[in-house]
Design an enzyme around this catalytic site. Structure first.
Site, PDB file in Angstrom:
ATOM      1  NE  ARG A   1      -3.141  -1.322   3.210  1.00  0.00           N
ATOM      2  CZ  ARG A   1      -4.163  -1.417   4.029  1.00  0.00           C
ATOM      3  NH1 ARG A   1      -5.221  -0.681   3.840  1.00  0.00           N
ATOM      4  NH2 ARG A   1      -4.131  -2.246   5.055  1.00  0.00           N
TER       5      ARG A   1
ATOM      6  CG  LEU B   1      -6.377  -5.178  -1.886  1.00  0.00           C
ATOM      7  CD1 LEU B   1      -6.773  -6.052  -0.701  1.00  0.00           C
ATOM      8  CD2 LEU B   1      -6.157  -6.043  -3.126  1.00  0.00           C
TER       9      LEU B   1
ATOM     10  CB  VAL C   1      -0.933 -12.899  -0.667  1.00  0.00           C
ATOM     11  CG1 VAL C   1      -0.868 -13.209   0.823  1.00  0.00           C
ATOM     12  CG2 VAL C   1      -0.213 -13.985  -1.468  1.00  0.00           C
ATOM     13  CB  ALA C   2      -3.199  -7.961  -0.646  1.00  0.00           C
TER      14      ALA C   2
ATOM     15  CE1 TYR D   1      -9.744 -12.367   6.837  1.00  0.00           C
ATOM     16  CE2 TYR D   1     -10.230 -14.363   8.084  1.00  0.00           C
ATOM     17  CZ  TYR D   1      -9.470 -13.698   7.152  1.00  0.00           C
ATOM     18  OH  TYR D   1      -8.441 -14.340   6.501  1.00  0.00           O
TER      19      TYR D   1
ATOM     20  CE  LYS E   1      -9.428 -14.573   2.622  1.00  0.00           C
ATOM     21  NZ  LYS E   1      -8.406 -13.824   1.832  1.00  0.00           N
TER      22      LYS E   1
ATOM     23  N   PRO F   1      -6.204 -21.732   3.365  1.00  0.00           N
ATOM     24  CG  PRO F   1      -4.412 -20.259   3.482  1.00  0.00           C
ATOM     25  CD  PRO F   1      -5.778 -20.420   2.885  1.00  0.00           C
TER      26      PRO F   1
ATOM     27  CB  SER G   1      -1.918 -15.995  12.906  1.00  0.00           C
ATOM     28  OG  SER G   1      -1.887 -15.462  11.640  1.00  0.00           O
TER      29      SER G   1
HETATM   30  P1  NAP Z   1      -1.450  -9.871   7.032  1.00  0.00           P
HETATM   31  O1  NAP Z   1      -0.086 -10.000   7.557  1.00  0.00           O
HETATM   32  O2  NAP Z   1      -2.409  -8.966   7.723  1.00  0.00           O
HETATM   33  O3  NAP Z   1      -1.377  -9.524   5.494  1.00  0.00           O
HETATM   34  C1  NAP Z   1      -2.440  -8.954   4.795  1.00  0.00           C
HETATM   35  C2  NAP Z   1      -1.869  -8.185   3.640  1.00  0.00           C
HETATM   36  O4  NAP Z   1      -2.949  -7.573   2.914  1.00  0.00           O
HETATM   37  C3  NAP Z   1      -0.940  -7.057   4.090  1.00  0.00           C
HETATM   38  O5  NAP Z   1       0.126  -6.963   3.200  1.00  0.00           O
HETATM   39  C4  NAP Z   1      -1.844  -5.841   3.976  1.00  0.00           C
HETATM   40  O6  NAP Z   1      -1.153  -4.628   3.740  1.00  0.00           O
HETATM   41  C5  NAP Z   1      -2.636  -6.215   2.739  1.00  0.00           C
HETATM   42  N1  NAP Z   1      -3.828  -5.375   2.611  1.00  0.00           N
HETATM   43  C6  NAP Z   1      -4.841  -5.240   3.487  1.00  0.00           C
HETATM   44  N2  NAP Z   1      -5.716  -4.326   3.023  1.00  0.00           N
HETATM   45  C7  NAP Z   1      -5.205  -3.871   1.840  1.00  0.00           C
HETATM   46  C8  NAP Z   1      -5.625  -2.917   0.882  1.00  0.00           C
HETATM   47  N3  NAP Z   1      -6.760  -2.204   1.029  1.00  0.00           N
HETATM   48  N4  NAP Z   1      -4.853  -2.712  -0.214  1.00  0.00           N
HETATM   49  C9  NAP Z   1      -3.692  -3.414  -0.381  1.00  0.00           C
HETATM   50  N5  NAP Z   1      -3.244  -4.316   0.490  1.00  0.00           N
HETATM   51  C10 NAP Z   1      -3.995  -4.543   1.593  1.00  0.00           C
HETATM   52  O7  NAP Z   1      -2.177 -11.300   7.046  1.00  0.00           O
HETATM   53  P2  NAP Z   1      -1.712 -12.709   6.452  1.00  0.00           P
HETATM   54  O8  NAP Z   1      -1.944 -13.702   7.522  1.00  0.00           O
HETATM   55  O9  NAP Z   1      -0.395 -12.593   5.809  1.00  0.00           O
HETATM   56  O10 NAP Z   1      -2.838 -12.934   5.351  1.00  0.00           O
HETATM   57  C11 NAP Z   1      -2.499 -13.156   3.998  1.00  0.00           C
HETATM   58  C12 NAP Z   1      -3.686 -13.808   3.316  1.00  0.00           C
HETATM   59  O11 NAP Z   1      -3.937 -15.072   3.942  1.00  0.00           O
HETATM   60  C13 NAP Z   1      -4.989 -13.029   3.405  1.00  0.00           C
HETATM   61  O12 NAP Z   1      -5.666 -13.152   2.179  1.00  0.00           O
HETATM   62  C14 NAP Z   1      -5.734 -13.744   4.516  1.00  0.00           C
HETATM   63  O13 NAP Z   1      -7.129 -13.578   4.410  1.00  0.00           O
HETATM   64  C15 NAP Z   1      -5.306 -15.169   4.248  1.00  0.00           C
HETATM   65  N6  NAP Z   1      -5.430 -16.074   5.399  1.00  0.00           N
HETATM   66  C16 NAP Z   1      -4.793 -15.802   6.564  1.00  0.00           C
HETATM   67  C17 NAP Z   1      -4.917 -16.690   7.647  1.00  0.00           C
HETATM   68  C18 NAP Z   1      -4.207 -16.468   8.967  1.00  0.00           C
HETATM   69  O14 NAP Z   1      -4.447 -17.230   9.912  1.00  0.00           O
HETATM   70  N7  NAP Z   1      -3.349 -15.462   9.075  1.00  0.00           N
HETATM   71  C19 NAP Z   1      -5.685 -17.868   7.489  1.00  0.00           C
HETATM   72  C20 NAP Z   1      -6.316 -18.109   6.272  1.00  0.00           C
HETATM   73  C21 NAP Z   1      -6.183 -17.209   5.222  1.00  0.00           C
HETATM   74  P3  NAP Z   1      -0.758  -3.628   4.978  1.00  0.00           P
HETATM   75  O15 NAP Z   1       0.512  -4.204   5.542  1.00  0.00           O
HETATM   76  O16 NAP Z   1      -0.571  -2.311   4.307  1.00  0.00           O
HETATM   77  O17 NAP Z   1      -1.907  -3.669   5.947  1.00  0.00           O
END
Ligand code: NAP
Length: 325
Positions: A33, A62, A81-82, A154, A158, A183, A198
């Site tokens: 971002r 996004l 991924v975002a 949330y 998704k 995941p 997490s």
């Molecule tokens: P994270 O560390 O919070 O990463 C989320 C990413 O999305 C960050 O880079 C964030 O950017 C970006 N993002 C959020 N809003 C945005 C926007 N408006 N425009 C551009 N970028 C944006 O979480 P993560 O665990 O790595 O999650 C990655 C993916 O895995 C996501 O799709 C999540 O739903 C999925 N997931 C996660 C889990 C879990 O347990 N963590 C489980 C299942 C699925 P900023 O740094 O600028 O906020």
């Protein structure tokens, strides 16, 4: 070699995926971002033992069209991924739903228009198993109904974003392919120094903030294994058009069982983990199948216990438990 696009280059999974790609010798273009995140990402790449010369960082949000066509230009492979993950439930669910859904459509349309071969989308078990159903077995055939009463913003975001992605592919996807990775709860050592959603739960257990364990049962998967599954989902021709659940082998765990693992394996570091559950009825223990990823993609996830222990050790080593009361 054309760069591989990774969206969410500032995030927990995004950074791990970028490091995995760079270590495999693939040039990477990462979206974020703000360029303010670039220095942290480059430090994480070094920490992960990868060479950052093949890394390019670009800005795209996004919630806006700007930047996406340029981000995808020249990329055959896109890992989307975002997606916003809340630290607290938002008052307006659209704070999550709109960027998750519209951002996914922006990325997929840009990938289609740029002639990208394939996009691998990080969805979630939240898009699979959050609606009540008879029995508690879950496979890729299951879907969370976004209109399930009481569904939190949330998981709704998704489920809605993943459905929108498949709808676009069905009606207007052009020649580009989609694969989805779903995941469960992602844990494992983070390459960035800050705390992401997490790991906060493991920290809350270790520092005593979580005095009683919530009565929930969930699958665990290691962040390194999710990155690996993304690469396998991108590479396998037969993966096109499919979803892949990402979960470690073995039964889903309760918070109390996670606390038990921490106590048994980490001794004094785990002295404050909860020893009781909040009052209430036991929810069903979901059985989440990873057979498709194992058999079709030869994916071999780590044991959940290894992931949980290494998450806690990394929190300790990064000094993130020092503020414990
Ligand atoms: P994270 O560390 O919070 O990463 C989320 C990413 O999305 C960050 O880079 C964030 O950017 C970006 N993002 C959020 N809003 C945005 C926007 N408006 N425009 C551009 N970028 C944006 O979480 P993560 O665990 O790595 O999650 C990655 C993916 O895995 C996501 O799709 C999540 O739903 C999925 N997931 C996660 C889990 C879990 O347990 N963590 C489980 C299942 C699925 P900023 O740094 O600028 O906020």
């Amino acid at each position: 070699m054309s760069p591989v696009l990774v969206t969410g280059g500032s995030g927990y999974l995004g950074v791990q995926l970028i490091v995995t790609l760079l270590r495999a010798g693939r040039p990477v273009r990462a979206t974020m971002r703000s360029t303010a995140h670039e220095a942290d990402l480059r430090a994480a790449v070094r920490r992960g033992g990868a060479d950052g010369t093949g890394l390019e960082c670009v800005v795209a949000d996004l919630t806006a069209d700007d930047g996406w066509p340029a981000a995808v230009a020249g990329c055959e492979e896109v890992h989307h991924v975002a997606s916003p993950i809340p630290f607290a439930e938002p008052e307006d669910p659209d704070e999550l739903i709109v960027p998750a859904r519209d951002g996914t459509l922006r990325v997929l349309r840009a990938a289609r228009d740029a002639g990208a071969r394939r996009t691998v989308l990080t969805s979630s078990f939240a898009a699979v198993g959050y609606s009540p159903k008879p029995g508690s077995e879950f496979t890729e055939a299951d879907w969370t109904d976004p209109d399930t009463p009481g569904l939190a913003p949330y998981p709704r975001s998704k489920a809605i974003a993943e459905r929108a992605a498949w709808d676009l592919m069905e009606h207007d996807g052009g020649d580009t392919e989609l694969v989805v990775v779903n995941p469960t709860f992602i844990l494992g050592p983070a390459l960035t120094p800050g705390l992401r959603s997490s790991a906060l739960l493991v920290k809350a257990m270790l520092d005593g903030t979580m005095s009683a364990a919530p009565r929930r049962r969930f699958g665990v998967v290691d962040v390194r294994d999710v990155a690996d599954l993304h690469l396998r989902a991108m590479a396998a021709p037969e993966a096109a058009g499919k979803r892949y659940l990402a979960v470690a082998d073995g039964p889903a765990l309760s918070f109390l069982e996670v606390a038990g693992i921490l106590r048994r394996r980490l001794g004094p570091l785990a002295a404050r983990v909860p020893t009781t559950e909040v009052p209430g009825d036991d929810p069903p223990r979901p059985v989440i199948h990873n057979d498709r990823a194992r058999t079709e993609l030869n994916w071999r996830p780590r044991a959940a216990e290894t992931t949980i222990v290494q998450t806690a050790e990394q929190l300790r080593d990064a000094g993130l438990l020092e503020a414990a009361p």
